[in-house]
Design a protein around this motif. Structure first.
Motif, PDB file in Angstrom:
ATOM      1  N   ILE A 206     -15.030  67.658  -8.671  1.00 56.97           N
ATOM      2  CA  ILE A 206     -16.193  67.581  -9.571  1.00 56.97           C
ATOM      3  C   ILE A 206     -16.216  66.186 -10.189  1.00 56.97           C
ATOM      4  O   ILE A 206     -15.206  65.741 -10.749  1.00 56.97           O
ATOM      5  N   ILE A 207     -17.353  65.505 -10.064  1.00 61.33           N
ATOM      6  CA  ILE A 207     -17.503  64.204 -10.734  1.00 61.33           C
ATOM      7  C   ILE A 207     -17.924  64.485 -12.173  1.00 61.33           C
ATOM      8  O   ILE A 207     -18.913  65.174 -12.405  1.00 61.33           O
ATOM      9  N   MET A 208     -17.112  64.032 -13.120  1.00 66.23           N
ATOM     10  CA  MET A 208     -17.367  64.385 -14.519  1.00 66.23           C
ATOM     11  C   MET A 208     -17.244  63.188 -15.460  1.00 66.23           C
ATOM     12  O   MET A 208     -16.533  62.226 -15.166  1.00 66.23           O
ATOM     13  N   MET A 209     -17.956  63.285 -16.576  1.00 64.00           N
ATOM     14  CA  MET A 209     -17.981  62.197 -17.556  1.00 64.00           C
ATOM     15  C   MET A 209     -17.606  62.744 -18.929  1.00 64.00           C
ATOM     16  O   MET A 209     -17.867  63.916 -19.226  1.00 64.00           O
ATOM     17  N   SER A 210     -17.008  61.884 -19.725  1.00 63.89           N
ATOM     18  CA  SER A 210     -16.730  62.256 -21.111  1.00 63.89           C
ATOM     19  C   SER A 210     -18.076  62.466 -21.821  1.00 63.89           C
ATOM     20  O   SER A 210     -18.977  61.623 -21.703  1.00 63.89           O
ATOM     21  N   GLU A 211     -18.187  63.554 -22.582  1.00 66.42           N
ATOM     22  CA  GLU A 211     -19.433  63.784 -23.314  1.00 66.42           C
ATOM     23  C   GLU A 211     -19.646  62.666 -24.336  1.00 66.42           C
ATOM     24  O   GLU A 211     -20.778  62.294 -24.629  1.00 66.42           O
ATOM     25  N   ARG A 212     -18.542  62.122 -24.823  1.00 70.04           N
ATOM     26  CA  ARG A 212     -18.668  61.019 -25.793  1.00 70.04           C
ATOM     27  C   ARG A 212     -19.336  59.810 -25.139  1.00 70.04           C
ATOM     28  O   ARG A 212     -20.176  59.156 -25.734  1.00 70.04           O
TER      29      ARG A 212
ATOM     30  N   SER B  58     -11.084  58.736 -24.398  1.00 68.51           N
ATOM     31  CA  SER B  58     -10.273  57.572 -24.031  1.00 68.51           C
ATOM     32  C   SER B  58     -10.431  57.212 -22.552  1.00 68.51           C
ATOM     33  O   SER B  58      -9.858  56.233 -22.081  1.00 68.51           O
ATOM     34  N   LEU B  59     -11.185  58.000 -21.816  1.00 62.22           N
ATOM     35  CA  LEU B  59     -11.557  57.663 -20.433  1.00 62.22           C
ATOM     36  C   LEU B  59     -13.005  58.125 -20.252  1.00 62.22           C
ATOM     37  O   LEU B  59     -13.421  59.116 -20.849  1.00 62.22           O
ATOM     38  N   ASP B  60     -13.767  57.376 -19.431  1.00 63.01           N
ATOM     39  CA  ASP B  60     -15.190  57.709 -19.274  1.00 63.01           C
ATOM     40  C   ASP B  60     -15.436  58.745 -18.178  1.00 63.01           C
ATOM     41  O   ASP B  60     -16.272  59.623 -18.333  1.00 63.01           O
ATOM     42  N   MET B  61     -14.739  58.586 -17.047  1.00 56.40           N
ATOM     43  CA  MET B  61     -15.027  59.497 -15.932  1.00 56.40           C
ATOM     44  C   MET B  61     -13.773  59.793 -15.119  1.00 56.40           C
ATOM     45  O   MET B  61     -12.857  58.979 -15.035  1.00 56.40           O
TER      46      MET B  61
ATOM     47  N   ARG C 259     -15.191  53.386 -17.028  1.00 54.06           N
ATOM     48  CA  ARG C 259     -13.902  53.428 -16.318  1.00 54.06           C
ATOM     49  C   ARG C 259     -13.727  54.803 -15.687  1.00 54.06           C
ATOM     50  O   ARG C 259     -13.843  55.823 -16.365  1.00 54.06           O
ATOM     51  N   VAL C 260     -13.456  54.783 -14.366  1.00 46.29           N
ATOM     52  CA  VAL C 260     -13.278  56.040 -13.628  1.00 46.29           C
ATOM     53  C   VAL C 260     -11.836  56.116 -13.113  1.00 46.29           C
ATOM     54  O   VAL C 260     -11.389  55.218 -12.393  1.00 46.29           O
ATOM     55  N   GLY C 261     -11.128  57.158 -13.452  1.00 48.37           N
ATOM     56  CA  GLY C 261      -9.763  57.349 -12.947  1.00 48.37           C
ATOM     57  C   GLY C 261      -9.754  58.350 -11.797  1.00 48.37           C
ATOM     58  O   GLY C 261     -10.392  59.398 -11.883  1.00 48.37           O
ATOM     59  N   LEU C 262      -9.021  58.014 -10.729  1.00 50.35           N
ATOM     60  CA  LEU C 262      -8.922  58.903  -9.564  1.00 50.35           C
ATOM     61  C   LEU C 262      -7.457  59.138  -9.215  1.00 50.35           C
ATOM     62  O   LEU C 262      -6.620  58.252  -9.408  1.00 50.35           O
TER      63      LEU C 262
ATOM     64  N   ALA D 113      -5.242  66.779 -14.834  1.00 51.47           N
ATOM     65  CA  ALA D 113      -5.254  67.482 -16.133  1.00 51.47           C
ATOM     66  C   ALA D 113      -5.291  66.474 -17.279  1.00 51.47           C
ATOM     67  O   ALA D 113      -6.069  66.622 -18.237  1.00 51.47           O
ATOM     68  N   GLN D 114      -4.471  65.427 -17.162  1.00 55.71           N
ATOM     69  CA  GLN D 114      -4.436  64.421 -18.243  1.00 55.71           C
ATOM     70  C   GLN D 114      -5.773  63.694 -18.352  1.00 55.71           C
ATOM     71  O   GLN D 114      -6.279  63.454 -19.446  1.00 55.71           O
ATOM     72  N   MET D 115      -6.352  63.357 -17.195  1.00 59.87           N
ATOM     73  CA  MET D 115      -7.604  62.591 -17.251  1.00 59.87           C
ATOM     74  C   MET D 115      -8.744  63.434 -17.823  1.00 59.87           C
ATOM     75  O   MET D 115      -9.610  62.924 -18.520  1.00 59.87           O
ATOM     76  N   MET D 116      -8.725  64.750 -17.557  1.00 61.69           N
ATOM     77  CA  MET D 116      -9.761  65.600 -18.168  1.00 61.69           C
ATOM     78  C   MET D 116      -9.577  65.637 -19.688  1.00 61.69           C
ATOM     79  O   MET D 116     -10.555  65.605 -20.435  1.00 61.69           O
ATOM     80  N   GLU D 117      -8.325  65.665 -20.129  1.00 59.96           N
ATOM     81  CA  GLU D 117      -8.086  65.624 -21.580  1.00 59.96           C
ATOM     82  C   GLU D 117      -8.564  64.292 -22.158  1.00 59.96           C
ATOM     83  O   GLU D 117      -9.115  64.235 -23.253  1.00 59.96           O
ATOM     84  N   MET D 118      -8.367  63.217 -21.382  1.00 60.71           N
ATOM     85  CA  MET D 118      -8.829  61.902 -21.853  1.00 60.71           C
ATOM     86  C   MET D 118     -10.358  61.860 -21.967  1.00 60.71           C
ATOM     87  O   MET D 118     -10.906  61.187 -22.830  1.00 60.71           O
ATOM     88  N   LEU D 119     -11.031  62.595 -21.092  1.00 60.12           N
ATOM     89  CA  LEU D 119     -12.499  62.659 -21.213  1.00 60.12           C
ATOM     90  C   LEU D 119     -12.856  63.337 -22.528  1.00 60.12           C
ATOM     91  O   LEU D 119     -13.785  62.923 -23.226  1.00 60.12           O
ATOM     92  N   GLN D 120     -12.115  64.378 -22.867  1.00 59.11           N
ATOM     93  CA  GLN D 120     -12.428  65.118 -24.102  1.00 59.11           C
ATOM     94  C   GLN D 120     -12.277  64.235 -25.338  1.00 59.11           C
ATOM     95  O   GLN D 120     -13.075  64.327 -26.260  1.00 59.11           O
ATOM     96  N   THR D 121     -11.226  63.381 -25.323  1.00 60.72           N
ATOM     97  CA  THR D 121     -11.006  62.538 -26.503  1.00 60.72           C
ATOM     98  C   THR D 121     -11.818  61.246 -26.428  1.00 60.72           C
ATOM     99  O   THR D 121     -11.860  60.484 -27.387  1.00 60.72           O
TER     100      THR D 121
END
Ligand code: KDG
Length: 354
Positions: A258-264, A104-107, A50-53, A94-102
């Motif tokens: 920057i295209i980024m993905m959750s490390e999880r 709860s979002l993939d990209m 799932r990618v949020g934009l 900002a929220q979506m980057m935090e979601m990547l950390q936890t």
């Protein structure tokens, strides 16, 4: 060449989100995505990414993210599926980057400006008038100096894969035509959530306020702010012209995405899939930069056709803005790093010589 039309459903969801009554329904003639090459990978499991934009469905960012999904799906025989959620539906940058950390979002694909929370040196891109044109921008984005900054995300829970283009940012407002720094005095301007951006507009005499992208349309509609700044493609595809009468071609900042993905998420992928995701991100980035260039002038003309007054600035007028924001360099040089700034300036100078 392809024209993309906006699905009715997406318009409805954007309206519900306060993104304007109807999104721009059309795009310019766009290059088709490059053919998808390479073998189909062996079965290494199935994934839905799932990618949020923040941006809308007609933006170059959304279209290239769809292409990213097509590459992954085709090269894995449909085992990797990508679902794209535009218009800040899942949250702001900002929220979506935090979601990547936890996890709860993939990209997500945010601007570098709010990503300075993780990698402070990315603030180099926030410096005004650092990058003069697209050739310089591409040279910078492909440089080791910029790519090394992506590695700095390591340990943050975020895997940064590649840069995309956002484009040169232009000022819009609902009050008056802006042709000189003096015209900015007193305007309330929304900036991205980043201290250098705030400093630019303070230096120019505005009253800046940092705000998430998804709130900007309503804030302008309700008169909470007079203006904002974004590339013409975003101004058009987010329908800002419906609530802003004036634009000025200031080209004051070039902050990439920057295209980024959750490390999880990354860690759940087989190494063969990880390699493919990295490759697809780079291919999508290349396509996105191409699309962004095709949007540039077209978007400005469309905005004019929609009744927006676009003030073009000549070299002297741009130089006046450039002079006026010099204090921003003095204020931020130590924090960002004089060496890093010089390295980027050297890449820019070299690109002009080629
Ligand atoms: O997906 C990207 C957007 O959320 C955002 O970064 C757009 O340039 C932008 C802004 O002004 O916030």
């Amino acid at each position: 060449m392809t024209r993309y039309w906006l699905p009715a459903l997406a318009t409805a969801s954007a309206t519900a989100l306060g993104m304007g009554a109807a999104l721009a329904a059309e795009t310019p003639d766009l290059s088709d995505p490059p053919p998808i090459e390479g073998e189909t990978l062996e079965d290494a499991g199935s994934h839905t990414i799932r990618v949020g934009l923040g941006l809308a469905e007609t933006s170059p960012l959304y279209i290239s993210t769809e292409h990213f999904g097509e590459i992954l799906s085709e090269r894995t025989d449909g085992r990797i599926k990508v679902e794209v959620f535009p218009n800040s539906q899942l949250g702001d940058d900002a929220q979506m980057m935090e979601m990547l950390q936890t996890g709860s979002l993939d990209m997500t694909i945010p601007s570098t400006s709010p990503a300075t929370t993780y990698v402070p040196e990315l603030a180099v891109f926030d410096l005004p008038f650092l990058i003069p044109d697209r050739d310089a921008a591409v040279a910078v984005l492909q440089s080791d100096v910029a790519l090394d900054l992506l590695d700095e995300f390591e340990g943050s829970g975020i895997k940064a894969l590649a840069y995309h283009e956002n484009g040169f940012r232009q000022l819009t407002n609902s009050e008056k035509a802006v042709a000189s720094p003096d015209d900015i005095e007193g305007l309330t301007i929304r900036t991205m959530e980043n201290p250098v951006q705030l400093s630019i507009w303070e230096t120019l005499g505005a009253s800046p306020t940092a705000m998430a992208f998804g709130e900007v349309f309503s804030a302008m509609e309700q008169g909470v702010i007079d203006g904002q700044e974004n590339p013409f493609s975003t101004i058009l595809t987010s329908n800002f012209h419906e609530v802003q009468d004036h634009a000025s071609e200031t080209r004051h900042v070039y902050t990439p995405f920057i295209i980024m993905m959750s490390e999880r998420t990354w860690d759940t992928l087989d190494p063969s899939y990880q390699e493919l995701v990295q490759e697809a991100a780079e291919q999508a980035a290349e396509y996105e930069i191409q699309l962004a260039s095709e949007y540039d002038d077209w978007s400005r003309e469309q905005l004019e056709e929609h009744g927006m007054e676009v003030t073009r600035l000549d070299e002297d007028q741009i130089a006046a803005f450039q002079d006026a924001v010099q204090p921003v360099y003095d204020e931020w040089e130590d924090e960002i790093g004089a060496e890093l700034i010089e390295e980027i300036q050297a890449i820019v100078d070299d690109s002009a010589d080629e």
